[in-house]
Design a protein around this motif. Structure first.
Motif, PDB file in Angstrom:
ATOM      1  N   LYS A 140      -0.141  -3.232  19.469  1.00  9.47           N
ATOM      2  CA  LYS A 140       0.411  -2.820  20.770  1.00  9.47           C
ATOM      3  C   LYS A 140       1.737  -2.122  20.566  1.00  9.47           C
ATOM      4  O   LYS A 140       2.447  -2.353  19.586  1.00  9.47           O
ATOM      5  CB  LYS A 140       0.649  -4.042  21.670  1.00  9.47           C
ATOM      6  N   ASP A 141       2.119  -1.270  21.523  1.00 11.32           N
ATOM      7  CA  ASP A 141       3.447  -0.669  21.484  1.00 11.32           C
ATOM      8  C   ASP A 141       4.494  -1.755  21.671  1.00 11.32           C
ATOM      9  O   ASP A 141       4.279  -2.724  22.418  1.00 11.32           O
ATOM     10  CB  ASP A 141       3.611   0.370  22.599  1.00 11.32           C
ATOM     11  N   ALA A 142       5.640  -1.574  21.020  1.00 11.49           N
ATOM     12  CA  ALA A 142       6.743  -2.521  21.126  1.00 11.49           C
ATOM     13  C   ALA A 142       8.008  -1.765  21.518  1.00 11.49           C
ATOM     14  O   ALA A 142       8.395  -0.801  20.849  1.00 11.49           O
ATOM     15  CB  ALA A 142       6.949  -3.245  19.796  1.00 11.49           C
ATOM     16  N   ILE A 143       8.619  -2.199  22.614  1.00 12.80           N
ATOM     17  CA  ILE A 143       9.865  -1.599  23.090  1.00 12.80           C
ATOM     18  C   ILE A 143      10.894  -2.714  23.255  1.00 12.80           C
ATOM     19  O   ILE A 143      10.589  -3.884  23.061  1.00 12.80           O
ATOM     20  CB  ILE A 143       9.653  -0.826  24.415  1.00 12.80           C
ATOM     21  N   PHE A 144      12.123  -2.324  23.638  1.00 17.89           N
ATOM     22  CA  PHE A 144      13.148  -3.342  23.840  1.00 17.89           C
ATOM     23  C   PHE A 144      14.017  -3.013  25.037  1.00 17.89           C
ATOM     24  O   PHE A 144      14.105  -1.867  25.474  1.00 17.89           O
ATOM     25  CB  PHE A 144      13.998  -3.541  22.577  1.00 17.89           C
ATOM     26  N   VAL A 145      14.619  -4.070  25.570  1.00 22.14           N
ATOM     27  CA  VAL A 145      15.624  -3.937  26.625  1.00 22.14           C
ATOM     28  C   VAL A 145      16.975  -4.200  25.979  1.00 22.14           C
ATOM     29  O   VAL A 145      17.073  -4.896  24.976  1.00 22.14           O
ATOM     30  CB  VAL A 145      15.367  -4.904  27.812  1.00 22.14           C
ATOM     31  N   GLU A 146      18.008  -3.596  26.549  1.00 17.59           N
ATOM     32  CA  GLU A 146      19.354  -3.795  26.014  1.00 17.59           C
ATOM     33  C   GLU A 146      20.356  -3.928  27.155  1.00 17.59           C
ATOM     34  O   GLU A 146      20.037  -3.644  28.298  1.00 17.59           O
ATOM     35  CB  GLU A 146      19.721  -2.662  25.055  1.00 17.59           C
ATOM     36  N   ARG A 147      21.580  -4.378  26.820  1.00 17.60           N
ATOM     37  CA  ARG A 147      22.617  -4.665  27.809  1.00 17.60           C
ATOM     38  C   ARG A 147      23.815  -3.725  27.674  1.00 17.60           C
ATOM     39  O   ARG A 147      24.887  -4.174  27.276  1.00 17.60           O
ATOM     40  CB  ARG A 147      23.161  -6.071  27.627  1.00 17.60           C
ATOM     41  N   PRO A 148      23.701  -2.489  28.035  1.00 19.13           N
ATOM     42  CA  PRO A 148      24.866  -1.599  27.880  1.00 19.13           C
ATOM     43  C   PRO A 148      26.022  -1.985  28.806  1.00 19.13           C
ATOM     44  O   PRO A 148      27.175  -1.708  28.500  1.00 19.13           O
ATOM     45  CB  PRO A 148      24.311  -0.216  28.217  1.00 19.13           C
ATOM     46  N   THR A 149      25.708  -2.622  29.926  1.00 14.61           N
ATOM     47  CA  THR A 149      26.757  -3.031  30.867  1.00 14.61           C
ATOM     48  C   THR A 149      26.676  -4.514  31.191  1.00 14.61           C
ATOM     49  O   THR A 149      27.192  -4.955  32.216  1.00 14.61           O
ATOM     50  CB  THR A 149      26.664  -2.210  32.170  1.00 14.61           C
ATOM     51  N   GLY A 150      26.005  -5.287  30.333  1.00 13.07           N
ATOM     52  CA  GLY A 150      25.937  -6.731  30.530  1.00 13.07           C
ATOM     53  C   GLY A 150      24.639  -7.246  31.116  1.00 13.07           C
ATOM     54  O   GLY A 150      24.389  -8.439  31.116  1.00 13.07           O
ATOM     55  N   THR A 151      23.786  -6.361  31.639  1.00 11.80           N
ATOM     56  CA  THR A 151      22.505  -6.762  32.215  1.00 11.80           C
ATOM     57  C   THR A 151      21.399  -6.010  31.483  1.00 11.80           C
ATOM     58  O   THR A 151      21.513  -4.805  31.256  1.00 11.80           O
ATOM     59  CB  THR A 151      22.455  -6.407  33.717  1.00 11.80           C
ATOM     60  N   PHE A 152      20.335  -6.716  31.125  1.00 13.18           N
ATOM     61  CA  PHE A 152      19.242  -6.067  30.406  1.00 13.18           C
ATOM     62  C   PHE A 152      18.620  -4.955  31.238  1.00 13.18           C
ATOM     63  O   PHE A 152      18.401  -5.110  32.442  1.00 13.18           O
ATOM     64  CB  PHE A 152      18.134  -7.068  30.052  1.00 13.18           C
TER      65      PHE A 152
ATOM     66  N   SER B 273      11.082  -6.808  23.740  1.00 10.19           N
ATOM     67  CA  SER B 273      12.053  -7.720  23.128  1.00 10.19           C
ATOM     68  C   SER B 273      13.443  -7.418  23.657  1.00 10.19           C
ATOM     69  O   SER B 273      13.752  -6.271  23.964  1.00 10.19           O
ATOM     70  CB  SER B 273      12.091  -7.531  21.616  1.00 10.19           C
ATOM     71  N   PRO B 274      14.292  -8.436  23.701  1.00 11.40           N
ATOM     72  CA  PRO B 274      15.700  -8.179  24.012  1.00 11.40           C
ATOM     73  C   PRO B 274      16.443  -7.723  22.759  1.00 11.40           C
ATOM     74  O   PRO B 274      16.217  -8.252  21.670  1.00 11.40           O
ATOM     75  CB  PRO B 274      16.224  -9.526  24.509  1.00 11.40           C
ATOM     76  N   ALA B 275      17.311  -6.735  22.906  1.00 10.66           N
ATOM     77  CA  ALA B 275      18.166  -6.297  21.800  1.00 10.66           C
ATOM     78  C   ALA B 275      19.318  -7.293  21.688  1.00 10.66           C
ATOM     79  O   ALA B 275      19.734  -7.862  22.673  1.00 10.66           O
ATOM     80  CB  ALA B 275      18.708  -4.901  22.085  1.00 10.66           C
ATOM     81  N   MET B 276      19.781  -7.516  20.584  1.00  9.81           N
ATOM     82  CA  MET B 276      19.520  -6.970  19.271  1.00  9.81           C
ATOM     83  C   MET B 276      18.530  -7.855  18.519  1.00  9.81           C
ATOM     84  O   MET B 276      17.679  -7.356  17.797  1.00  9.81           O
ATOM     85  CB  MET B 276      20.821  -6.924  18.442  1.00  9.81           C
TER      86      MET B 276
END
Length: 194
Positions: free
Chosen positions: A87-99, A69-72
């Motif tokens: 299933k395992d669930a993880i996320f991507v985030e944008r600390p510098t503007g890119t996932f 999933s994309p954060a937030m």
């Protein structure tokens, strides 16, 4: 779960807002679905995820290796979809503007991924998150969302499974109806205010 039952969950939690909203897509709307409010109750979030998982084919459910999933906004619903699918669930985030993947999360080469969002309007965030999954070595085989705000118009390039599909009108800043333009704009989403 019918569309009306899903919307009843939004109404019951005060998550269907009316006013003038600037969406994360950059478009304006008189309606906003505050998914964080509908998902703040764990039992409700779980029911919605189980309902969506039940609508997916058995073959698709079995093919999924991981939920991303994309954060937030997507984190809670993605986590509940992971639980519903086992299933395992993880996320991507944008600390510098890119996932990107952080926090020690990994995706194995060729791992089959279900991308899960809370709301999809234009699909921009979904496509950006899918690019991060691909860059990490995964293969997005389908996408899912609690709400498709495009009313079925969005194309993510993979099968898309929303629990409910709505078509609230959205407008570019230069095409706002006068009644909407007269209302002060709010930006209720999770991205920084512009």
């Amino acid at each position: 779960m019918t569309d009306e039952e899903v919307l009843a969950e939004f109404r019951a939690s005060g998550a269907l807002l009316e006013g003038h909203f600037l969406l994360s897509s950059g478009r304006h709307s008189a309606h906003y679905l505050q998914c964080a409010r509908v998902l703040m109750n764990p039992d409700r979030a779980g029911r919605l995820a189980v309902a969506l998982a039940a609508e997916m084919s058995r073959d698709l459910r079995q093919a999924i290796d991981k939920v991303v999933s994309p954060a937030m906004g997507g984190i809670i619903f993605g986590h509940e979809m992971g639980r519903a699918l086992g299933k395992d669930a993880i996320f991507v985030e944008r600390p510098t503007g890119t996932f990107e993947l952080r926090r020690g999360f990994t995706i194995a080469q060729g791992e089959k991924v279900l991308l899960v969002e809370d709301v999809v309007t234009t699909g921009l965030s979904s496509r950006e998150a899918m690019a991060a999954v691909t860059e990490a070595g995964g293969e997005v085989i389908a996408a899912a969302a609690l709400v498709d705000r495009s009313g079925g118009a969005v194309d993510l390039g993979v099968p898309f499974h929303p629990l409910v599909s709505l078509s609230f009108p959205t407008y570019a800043a230069d095409e706002l109806p006068s009644g909407l333009a007269a209302i002060p704009v709010e930006k209720p989403g999770s991205r920084a205010k512009a």
